[in-house]
Design an enzyme around this catalytic site. Structure first.
Site, PDB file in Angstrom:
ATOM      1  N   THR A  12      31.977 -21.795   9.658  1.00  0.00           N
ATOM      2  CA  THR A  12      33.106 -21.486   8.702  1.00  0.00           C
ATOM      3  C   THR A  12      33.793 -22.876   8.661  1.00  0.00           C
ATOM      4  O   THR A  12      33.590 -23.788   9.354  1.00  0.00           O
ATOM      5  CB  THR A  12      34.211 -20.417   9.061  1.00  0.00           C
ATOM      6  OG1 THR A  12      34.883 -20.909  10.567  1.00  0.00           O
ATOM      7  CG2 THR A  12      33.587 -19.005   9.600  1.00  0.00           C
ATOM      8  N   TYR A  30      44.787 -23.870  21.357  1.00  0.00           N
ATOM      9  CA  TYR A  30      44.050 -22.850  20.702  1.00  0.00           C
ATOM     10  C   TYR A  30      43.813 -21.733  21.754  1.00  0.00           C
ATOM     11  O   TYR A  30      44.100 -20.528  21.625  1.00  0.00           O
ATOM     12  CB  TYR A  30      42.814 -23.445  20.031  1.00  0.00           C
ATOM     13  CG  TYR A  30      42.001 -22.279  19.277  1.00  0.00           C
ATOM     14  CD1 TYR A  30      42.363 -21.799  18.021  1.00  0.00           C
ATOM     15  CD2 TYR A  30      41.022 -22.101  20.016  1.00  0.00           C
ATOM     16  CE1 TYR A  30      41.636 -20.811  17.683  1.00  0.00           C
ATOM     17  CE2 TYR A  30      40.117 -21.161  19.395  1.00  0.00           C
ATOM     18  CZ  TYR A  30      40.435 -20.526  18.182  1.00  0.00           C
ATOM     19  OH  TYR A  30      39.622 -19.688  17.611  1.00  0.00           O
ATOM     20  N   ASN A  48      42.757 -11.201  11.660  1.00  0.00           N
ATOM     21  CA  ASN A  48      41.680 -12.220  11.801  1.00  0.00           C
ATOM     22  C   ASN A  48      42.360 -13.593  11.280  1.00  0.00           C
ATOM     23  O   ASN A  48      41.659 -14.637  12.020  1.00  0.00           O
ATOM     24  CB  ASN A  48      40.846 -11.850  10.647  1.00  0.00           C
ATOM     25  CG  ASN A  48      39.962 -12.950  10.167  1.00  0.00           C
ATOM     26  OD1 ASN A  48      39.028 -13.340  10.938  1.00  0.00           O
ATOM     27  ND2 ASN A  48      40.439 -13.745   9.136  1.00  0.00           N
ATOM     28  N   ASP A  56      51.529 -13.982   4.376  1.00  0.00           N
ATOM     29  CA  ASP A  56      51.564 -15.145   5.249  1.00  0.00           C
ATOM     30  C   ASP A  56      52.056 -14.593   6.689  1.00  0.00           C
ATOM     31  O   ASP A  56      53.146 -14.252   6.546  1.00  0.00           O
ATOM     32  CB  ASP A  56      52.756 -16.398   4.932  1.00  0.00           C
ATOM     33  CG  ASP A  56      52.963 -17.541   5.662  1.00  0.00           C
ATOM     34  OD1 ASP A  56      52.105 -17.454   7.117  1.00  0.00           O
ATOM     35  OD2 ASP A  56      53.275 -18.475   5.766  1.00  0.00           O
ATOM     36  N   LYS A 102      44.644 -17.963  22.193  1.00  0.00           N
ATOM     37  CA  LYS A 102      43.653 -16.464  22.376  1.00  0.00           C
ATOM     38  C   LYS A 102      43.861 -15.861  23.542  1.00  0.00           C
ATOM     39  O   LYS A 102      43.741 -14.497  23.531  1.00  0.00           O
ATOM     40  CB  LYS A 102      42.336 -17.124  21.964  1.00  0.00           C
ATOM     41  CG  LYS A 102      42.226 -17.726  20.636  1.00  0.00           C
ATOM     42  CD  LYS A 102      42.618 -16.713  19.509  1.00  0.00           C
ATOM     43  CE  LYS A 102      42.191 -17.199  18.246  1.00  0.00           C
ATOM     44  NZ  LYS A 102      42.072 -16.306  17.125  1.00  0.00           N
TER      45      LYS A 102
HETATM   46  P1  NDP Z   1      38.799 -19.993   8.756  1.00  0.00           P
HETATM   47  O1  NDP Z   1      39.347 -21.314   8.820  1.00  0.00           O
HETATM   48  O2  NDP Z   1      37.555 -20.112   7.930  1.00  0.00           O
HETATM   49  O3  NDP Z   1      39.819 -19.153   8.111  1.00  0.00           O
HETATM   50  C1  NDP Z   1      40.908 -18.849   8.914  1.00  0.00           C
HETATM   51  C2  NDP Z   1      41.776 -18.109   7.909  1.00  0.00           C
HETATM   52  O4  NDP Z   1      43.076 -17.704   8.291  1.00  0.00           O
HETATM   53  C3  NDP Z   1      42.110 -18.377   6.486  1.00  0.00           C
HETATM   54  O5  NDP Z   1      42.136 -17.590   5.466  1.00  0.00           O
HETATM   55  C4  NDP Z   1      43.381 -19.021   6.505  1.00  0.00           C
HETATM   56  O6  NDP Z   1      44.202 -19.251   5.286  1.00  0.00           O
HETATM   57  C5  NDP Z   1      43.925 -17.692   7.526  1.00  0.00           C
HETATM   58  N1  NDP Z   1      45.378 -18.488   7.918  1.00  0.00           N
HETATM   59  C6  NDP Z   1      45.810 -19.448   8.669  1.00  0.00           C
HETATM   60  N2  NDP Z   1      46.944 -19.142   8.871  1.00  0.00           N
HETATM   61  C7  NDP Z   1      47.773 -18.210   8.182  1.00  0.00           C
HETATM   62  C8  NDP Z   1      48.873 -17.613   7.796  1.00  0.00           C
HETATM   63  N3  NDP Z   1      50.007 -18.257   8.284  1.00  0.00           N
HETATM   64  N4  NDP Z   1      48.885 -16.456   7.278  1.00  0.00           N
HETATM   65  C9  NDP Z   1      47.714 -16.149   6.544  1.00  0.00           C
HETATM   66  N5  NDP Z   1      46.675 -16.555   6.952  1.00  0.00           N
HETATM   67  C10 NDP Z   1      46.603 -17.714   7.484  1.00  0.00           C
HETATM   68  O7  NDP Z   1      38.392 -19.600  10.223  1.00  0.00           O
HETATM   69  P2  NDP Z   1      37.321 -18.500  10.625  1.00  0.00           P
HETATM   70  O8  NDP Z   1      36.853 -17.607   9.472  1.00  0.00           O
HETATM   71  O9  NDP Z   1      36.490 -19.117  11.524  1.00  0.00           O
HETATM   72  O10 NDP Z   1      38.298 -17.625  11.666  1.00  0.00           O
HETATM   73  C11 NDP Z   1      38.656 -16.404  11.591  1.00  0.00           C
HETATM   74  C12 NDP Z   1      39.110 -15.989  12.958  1.00  0.00           C
HETATM   75  O11 NDP Z   1      38.132 -15.989  13.964  1.00  0.00           O
HETATM   76  C13 NDP Z   1      40.336 -16.715  13.437  1.00  0.00           C
HETATM   77  O12 NDP Z   1      41.253 -16.110  14.329  1.00  0.00           O
HETATM   78  C14 NDP Z   1      39.712 -17.583  14.532  1.00  0.00           C
HETATM   79  O13 NDP Z   1      40.350 -18.245  15.652  1.00  0.00           O
HETATM   80  C15 NDP Z   1      38.456 -16.748  14.763  1.00  0.00           C
HETATM   81  N6  NDP Z   1      37.496 -17.150  15.637  1.00  0.00           N
HETATM   82  C16 NDP Z   1      36.446 -18.170  14.813  1.00  0.00           C
HETATM   83  C17 NDP Z   1      35.215 -18.688  15.582  1.00  0.00           C
HETATM   84  C18 NDP Z   1      34.542 -19.516  14.752  1.00  0.00           C
HETATM   85  O14 NDP Z   1      33.440 -20.218  15.370  1.00  0.00           O
HETATM   86  N7  NDP Z   1      34.434 -19.686  13.503  1.00  0.00           N
HETATM   87  C19 NDP Z   1      35.135 -18.769  16.883  1.00  0.00           C
HETATM   88  C20 NDP Z   1      36.018 -17.741  17.502  1.00  0.00           C
HETATM   89  C21 NDP Z   1      37.132 -17.090  17.145  1.00  0.00           C
HETATM   90  P3  NDP Z   1      44.192 -20.664   4.501  1.00  0.00           P
HETATM   91  O15 NDP Z   1      42.850 -20.510   3.677  1.00  0.00           O
HETATM   92  O16 NDP Z   1      45.420 -20.396   3.672  1.00  0.00           O
HETATM   93  O17 NDP Z   1      44.406 -21.580   5.285  1.00  0.00           O
END
Ligand code: NDP
Length: 229
Positions: free
Chosen positions: A187, A152, A83, A56, A156
């Site tokens: 996603t 958000y 990530n 976490d 960033k």
């Molecule tokens: P998702 O919501 O699909 O996944 C986010 C991930 O972050 C999940 O595995 C979630 O875990 C995890 N997470 C959140 N909080 C914590 C924590 N405290 N400790 C550990 N893990 C945590 O998002 P995306 O895959 O789309 O995003 C991945 C990255 O890319 C992010 O940083 C996002 O800001 C960035 N991004 C995404 C974009 C998009 O269009 N999708 C665009 C621009 C940037 P859990 O399943 O437990 O919630």
């Protein structure tokens, strides 16, 4: 040559796809996430070179435990991919943005990547050439700042600041530090309308991890190309 990587928030979305692509080219990967069941399940669908680790990113004790676990398995890390990220659906407009919401975003999206990097730095320093990759967003780009999701977006922008500071502090080391905008990706966070697949979203990140010139550092990257901050 395959190396050793750790990806945060890798139980789903872009993080899981990054792990899948790295493992497919024989990298040893620590797939981390905050839920023990979800990291175990995500890793079970991948090759044996993928090790699930509970992390976490907002919990200092969880970060400490993860460093201990990883240090018990390997003596160095080649790539750290910050990530994990959060976006709140009801992100308030800037005029009424509650400080608590901004603090929640900063906690996970800005401060956590810094604390995770600090904790894993000794293992990264043991690598012959290491890379730190921070998942940022075009939403945080100052040169193109709009009104969408202020908490958000600001988190960033601040992550980009963390990236620049780390890159400058590590410029005489063998550790490159860059931020990446993956584009708008399908996603849970990006939603179904997003034009990019997770494969497309992971592309620049996997390229930075495995193939980009080591001298490329202190950059904000989209589609394998530096963009303005
Ligand atoms: P998702 O919501 O699909 O996944 C986010 C991930 O972050 C999940 O595995 C979630 O875990 C995890 N997470 C959140 N909080 C914590 C924590 N405290 N400790 C550990 N893990 C945590 O998002 P995306 O895959 O789309 O995003 C991945 C990255 O890319 C992010 O940083 C996002 O800001 C960035 N991004 C995404 C974009 C998009 O269009 N999708 C665009 C621009 C940037 P859990 O399943 O437990 O919630």
């Amino acid at each position: 040559m395959p190396g050793i990587a750790l990806v945060t928030g890798a139980n789903k979305g872009i993080g899981l796809e990054i792990v899948r692509q790295l493992a497919a080219t024989k990298w040893q990967v620590f797939l981390t996430g905050r839920s023990p069941a979800s990291v175990r399940e995500a890793a079970s669908s991948l090759s044996q070179s993928v090790t699930p680790v509970v992390l976490d990113v907002t919990s200092p004790s969880s970060i400490e435990a993860a460093v201990k676990t990883v240090s018990g398995v390997v003596d160095h890390l080649d790539v750290l991919i910050n990530n994990a990220g959060v976006l709140e659906e009801d992100d308030s407009p800037i005029f009424t943005l509650p400080s608590a919401q901004l603090l929640r975003m900063l906690d996970t999206n800005t401060i956590a990547p810094l604390l995770v990097t600090q904790a894993f730095l000794p293992l990264l320093r043991n690598s012959a050439s290491a890379r730190i990759i921070n998942l940022s967003s075009g939403a945080g780009q100052l040169t193109d700042m709009g009104t969408w999701a202020p908490a958000y977006s600001i988190s960033k922008t601040a992550l980009n600041g963390v990236t620049g500071q780390l890159a400058a502090a590590l410029k005489d080391s063998n550790i490159a530090v860059n931020a990446v905008c993956p584009g708008w990706v399908k996603t849970e966070m990006g939603g179904r309308e997003a034009p990019r697949s997770v494969e497309e979203g992971a592309d620049s990140i996997v390229w930075l991890a495995t193939a980009a010139p080591q001298r490329m550092t202190g950059q904000f990257i989209r589609d394998r190309t530096p963009i303005p901050w």
